[in-house]
Design a protein around this motif. Structure first.
Motif, PDB file in Angstrom:
ATOM      1  N   SER A  31       0.833  -1.196   0.000  1.00 50.37           N
ATOM      2  CA  SER A  31       0.000   0.000   0.000  1.00 50.37           C
ATOM      3  C   SER A  31       0.872   1.252   0.000  1.00 50.37           C
ATOM      4  O   SER A  31       2.070   1.197   0.243  1.00 50.37           O
ATOM      5  CB  SER A  31      -0.912   0.002   1.221  1.00 50.37           C
ATOM      6  OG  SER A  31      -0.129   0.075   2.381  1.00 50.37           O
ATOM      7  N   ARG A  32       0.237   2.380  -0.229  1.00 50.04           N
ATOM      8  CA  ARG A  32       0.952   3.653  -0.312  1.00 50.04           C
ATOM      9  C   ARG A  32       1.676   3.977   0.985  1.00 50.04           C
ATOM     10  O   ARG A  32       2.781   4.487   0.986  1.00 50.04           O
ATOM     11  CB  ARG A  32      -0.051   4.754  -0.662  1.00 50.04           C
ATOM     12  CG  ARG A  32       0.549   6.129  -0.746  1.00 50.04           C
ATOM     13  CD  ARG A  32      -0.494   7.163  -1.045  1.00 50.04           C
ATOM     14  NE  ARG A  32      -1.322   7.377   0.130  1.00 50.04           N
ATOM     15  CZ  ARG A  32      -2.531   7.891   0.107  1.00 50.04           C
ATOM     16  NH1 ARG A  32      -3.075   8.221  -1.020  1.00 50.04           N
ATOM     17  NH2 ARG A  32      -3.200   8.061   1.222  1.00 50.04           N
ATOM     18  N   CYS A  33       1.053   3.674   2.107  1.00 52.45           N
ATOM     19  CA  CYS A  33       1.591   4.068   3.408  1.00 52.45           C
ATOM     20  C   CYS A  33       2.185   2.889   4.172  1.00 52.45           C
ATOM     21  O   CYS A  33       2.306   2.943   5.402  1.00 52.45           O
ATOM     22  CB  CYS A  33       0.489   4.728   4.228  1.00 52.45           C
ATOM     23  SG  CYS A  33      -0.236   6.148   3.400  1.00 52.45           S
ATOM     24  N   HIS A  34       2.546   1.853   3.475  1.00 53.47           N
ATOM     25  CA  HIS A  34       3.064   0.643   4.108  1.00 53.47           C
ATOM     26  C   HIS A  34       4.263   0.927   5.009  1.00 53.47           C
ATOM     27  O   HIS A  34       4.320   0.470   6.150  1.00 53.47           O
ATOM     28  CB  HIS A  34       3.435  -0.374   3.029  1.00 53.47           C
ATOM     29  CG  HIS A  34       4.224  -1.542   3.531  1.00 53.47           C
ATOM     30  ND1 HIS A  34       3.641  -2.576   4.204  1.00 53.47           N
ATOM     31  CD2 HIS A  34       5.548  -1.813   3.500  1.00 53.47           C
ATOM     32  CE1 HIS A  34       4.577  -3.450   4.543  1.00 53.47           C
ATOM     33  NE2 HIS A  34       5.739  -3.007   4.117  1.00 53.47           N
ATOM     34  N   ALA A  35       5.216   1.689   4.535  1.00 52.87           N
ATOM     35  CA  ALA A  35       6.438   1.950   5.305  1.00 52.87           C
ATOM     36  C   ALA A  35       6.143   2.732   6.579  1.00 52.87           C
ATOM     37  O   ALA A  35       6.691   2.423   7.645  1.00 52.87           O
ATOM     38  CB  ALA A  35       7.443   2.709   4.446  1.00 52.87           C
ATOM     39  N   PHE A  36       5.260   3.708   6.492  1.00 53.84           N
ATOM     40  CA  PHE A  36       4.925   4.508   7.674  1.00 53.84           C
ATOM     41  C   PHE A  36       4.173   3.676   8.705  1.00 53.84           C
ATOM     42  O   PHE A  36       4.411   3.797   9.904  1.00 53.84           O
ATOM     43  CB  PHE A  36       4.097   5.732   7.276  1.00 53.84           C
ATOM     44  CG  PHE A  36       4.855   6.715   6.442  1.00 53.84           C
ATOM     45  CD1 PHE A  36       5.859   7.483   7.007  1.00 53.84           C
ATOM     46  CD2 PHE A  36       4.579   6.870   5.099  1.00 53.84           C
ATOM     47  CE1 PHE A  36       6.562   8.399   6.251  1.00 53.84           C
ATOM     48  CE2 PHE A  36       5.278   7.778   4.329  1.00 53.84           C
ATOM     49  CZ  PHE A  36       6.276   8.540   4.904  1.00 53.84           C
ATOM     50  N   GLU A  37       3.254   2.855   8.224  1.00 54.76           N
ATOM     51  CA  GLU A  37       2.511   2.006   9.157  1.00 54.76           C
ATOM     52  C   GLU A  37       3.438   0.996   9.826  1.00 54.76           C
ATOM     53  O   GLU A  37       3.331   0.736  11.025  1.00 54.76           O
ATOM     54  CB  GLU A  37       1.385   1.273   8.437  1.00 54.76           C
ATOM     55  CG  GLU A  37       0.548   0.456   9.400  1.00 54.76           C
ATOM     56  CD  GLU A  37      -0.465  -0.410   8.711  1.00 54.76           C
ATOM     57  OE1 GLU A  37      -1.497  -0.676   9.327  1.00 54.76           O
ATOM     58  OE2 GLU A  37      -0.214  -0.841   7.569  1.00 54.76           O
ATOM     59  N   LYS A  38       4.358   0.453   9.055  1.00 54.85           N
ATOM     60  CA  LYS A  38       5.290  -0.526   9.607  1.00 54.85           C
ATOM     61  C   LYS A  38       6.155   0.101  10.700  1.00 54.85           C
ATOM     62  O   LYS A  38       6.358  -0.501  11.762  1.00 54.85           O
ATOM     63  CB  LYS A  38       6.163  -1.093   8.494  1.00 54.85           C
ATOM     64  CG  LYS A  38       7.017  -2.247   8.921  1.00 54.85           C
ATOM     65  CD  LYS A  38       7.730  -2.861   7.736  1.00 54.85           C
ATOM     66  CE  LYS A  38       8.562  -4.020   8.194  1.00 54.85           C
ATOM     67  NZ  LYS A  38       9.275  -4.647   7.100  1.00 54.85           N
ATOM     68  N   GLU A  39       6.652   1.323  10.462  1.00 55.74           N
ATOM     69  CA  GLU A  39       7.447   2.017  11.488  1.00 55.74           C
ATOM     70  C   GLU A  39       6.626   2.248  12.749  1.00 55.74           C
ATOM     71  O   GLU A  39       7.114   2.058  13.860  1.00 55.74           O
ATOM     72  CB  GLU A  39       7.947   3.357  10.950  1.00 55.74           C
ATOM     73  CG  GLU A  39       9.051   3.242   9.936  1.00 55.74           C
ATOM     74  CD  GLU A  39       9.454   4.601   9.388  1.00 55.74           C
ATOM     75  OE1 GLU A  39       8.991   5.629   9.921  1.00 55.74           O
ATOM     76  OE2 GLU A  39      10.232   4.622   8.428  1.00 55.74           O
ATOM     77  N   TRP A  40       5.372   2.649  12.581  1.00 58.13           N
ATOM     78  CA  TRP A  40       4.506   2.906  13.730  1.00 58.13           C
ATOM     79  C   TRP A  40       4.205   1.622  14.505  1.00 58.13           C
ATOM     80  O   TRP A  40       4.286   1.597  15.731  1.00 58.13           O
ATOM     81  CB  TRP A  40       3.213   3.574  13.259  1.00 58.13           C
ATOM     82  CG  TRP A  40       2.211   3.743  14.344  1.00 58.13           C
ATOM     83  CD1 TRP A  40       2.381   4.418  15.514  1.00 58.13           C
ATOM     84  CD2 TRP A  40       0.901   3.220  14.378  1.00 58.13           C
ATOM     85  NE1 TRP A  40       1.237   4.356  16.257  1.00 58.13           N
ATOM     86  CE2 TRP A  40       0.311   3.627  15.582  1.00 58.13           C
ATOM     87  CE3 TRP A  40       0.144   2.464  13.486  1.00 58.13           C
ATOM     88  CZ2 TRP A  40      -0.987   3.289  15.932  1.00 58.13           C
ATOM     89  CZ3 TRP A  40      -1.153   2.137  13.832  1.00 58.13           C
ATOM     90  CH2 TRP A  40      -1.700   2.545  15.039  1.00 58.13           C
TER      91      TRP A  40
END
Length: 106
Positions: A31-40
């Motif tokens: 998804s578009r925000c995969h990296a940000f969600e993973k960090e969170w």
């Protein structure tokens, strides 16, 4: 939670991918925000919600910005207002292809 988890029992994944974007996606595209969600998720995992709200605020804010794009839209609005102001003052003339007056294609 259902008594029998039919999807898990049959090995079918119909709607689980919608709950967490980092989960395996249907067409193997992240998804578009995969990296940000993973960090969170990595930051807040195992520390509890109260500590996570304080310690992982930066990661969470980045994730929410990626999802909603509020700051991006606010910045775009400011740019467009400035452009309109410059056009009105006569200091800027947009190129013809920005005004819908481009040459017809063959």
């Amino acid at each position: 939670m259902p008594f029998f988890d039919i999807q898990k029992r049959l090995g079918v994944d119909l709607d689980r991918w919608m709950t967490i974007q980092s989960a395996e996606q249907p067409h193997k595209l992240s998804s578009r925000c995969h990296a940000f969600e993973k960090e969170w998720i990595e930051c807040s995992h195992g520390i509890g919600i109260i500590r996570a709200k304080k310690e992982c605020k930066i990661e969470y804010d980045d994730f929410v910005e990626c999802l909603l794009r509020q700051k991006t839209m606010k910045r775009l609005s400011a740019i467009l207002r400035q452009r309109d102001k410059l056009i009105k003052e006569g200091k800027y003339t947009p190129p013809p292809h920005h005004m819908g007056k481009e040459d017809p294609r063959p």
